[in-house]
Design an enzyme around this catalytic site. Sequence first.
Site, short mmCIF file in Angstrom:
data_model
loop_
_atom_site.label_atom_id
_atom_site.label_comp_id
_atom_site.label_asym_id
_atom_site.label_seq_id
_atom_site.Cartn_x
_atom_site.Cartn_y
_atom_site.Cartn_z
N SER A 164 31.51 -34.39 -4.21
CA SER A 164 30.41 -33.41 -4.15
C SER A 164 29.21 -34.11 -3.51
O SER A 164 29.33 -34.63 -2.40
CB SER A 164 30.10 -32.88 -5.56
N THR A 165 28.08 -34.15 -4.19
CA THR A 165 26.86 -34.73 -3.63
C THR A 165 27.09 -36.18 -3.18
O THR A 165 27.54 -37.02 -3.96
CB THR A 165 25.72 -34.70 -4.67
N HIS A 191 32.71 -30.28 -2.14
CA HIS A 191 31.85 -29.12 -2.42
C HIS A 191 30.95 -28.89 -1.21
O HIS A 191 30.07 -29.70 -0.92
CB HIS A 191 30.98 -29.37 -3.65
N MET A 279 27.75 -34.45 -8.48
CA MET A 279 27.15 -34.02 -9.75
C MET A 279 28.12 -33.10 -10.49
O MET A 279 28.99 -32.47 -9.90
CB MET A 279 25.83 -33.30 -9.50
N ASP A 282 33.40 -31.44 -12.33
CA ASP A 282 34.59 -30.99 -11.63
C ASP A 282 35.51 -32.17 -11.34
O ASP A 282 35.05 -33.23 -10.91
CB ASP A 282 34.19 -30.30 -10.31
#
Length: 338
Positions: A164-165, A191, A279, A282
Amino acid sequence: MNILVVDDSAFMRKIVTDLLEKMPNIHVSNTARNGQQALKILCEQKQPDLVLLDVEMPILNGLETLKEIKRLYDIPVIMLSALSNKDVTIEALALGAADFVEKPTNIREIQEEWIREFYNKIKSIHMQKRRPNRKRVEKVEPAAPSIKERSLPSRVQAVVIGASTGGPKALLKVMQALPASLSIPIFIVQHMPKGFTSSFAQRMNDESAVTVKEAQDGMLVEKCVYLCPGDFHMTVKQGKIQLNQEMKIHGTRPAVDYLFESAAQLYRRELVAVLLTGMGKDGTEGMREIQRLGGYTIAQDKETSVVFGMPRQAILSGVVNEVLSLDEIAAKVKQIVR
């Protein structure tokens, strides 16, 4: 937390500022209408905790401004991007932007979900930046009895990666370590909103020797890298990729758990999963299923994560076999797929 907002549109600066000022513990310390003005503010005034930076501006654009900020300061940057700037946005992530926020298409009807995601990104990136002295603690903390000691499978049929991030830059590093021909497929969930994943897949393909494709529904699985498209979940069944738009989980679509759980069922003990920076939580349940069926799980460490959220949750849940730095992960994946 003090934020500098940089955008050439006075209207957008006002909209973003008003949104931020309503968020808990967030203050817009200043605004700038272009990169040149932003750099002047950073030089002459107290530095903010974070910069929100428009991609497209006159005088000095977002990319050039980002390069200067990364060269001169240790301040996290989140890009403000429109879908029309998707290639430039992917470039910004490769240059070190922590993340990006897609500008809402209808400024007058901004959705609560968009605001919540915007706030969570800002908060997560800021929290990671604030706690440099806790690195050692966080690194040691996951070494709980619940971590299962297990060696890498002697035979691996697939690798799955979730991020993600901070993921785009990390994934680029992993892809650049890989050889042109793979012995097994790699499946990635990053993401990212719809439209941006095609540019990101192309970027990874162009900047590495390995073949990277944006996944399509019904694709036969071959020995290359597949990136899940934005706004879809990706599963793997009977040698084919399947995409769906089932409900979001953890507030996101695509979700890492969908991929991990389906791959666990297919490849069982011959699967390796990697959870990179990001973050939220998941990927943890997917890794739990992979471990239950005999697969092997790896998480990125705090030191090299932009946001130590997803890896940390998996580590603390006892579903990780190995915690590695990003460089170590790149080397390990290369070793597996040769």
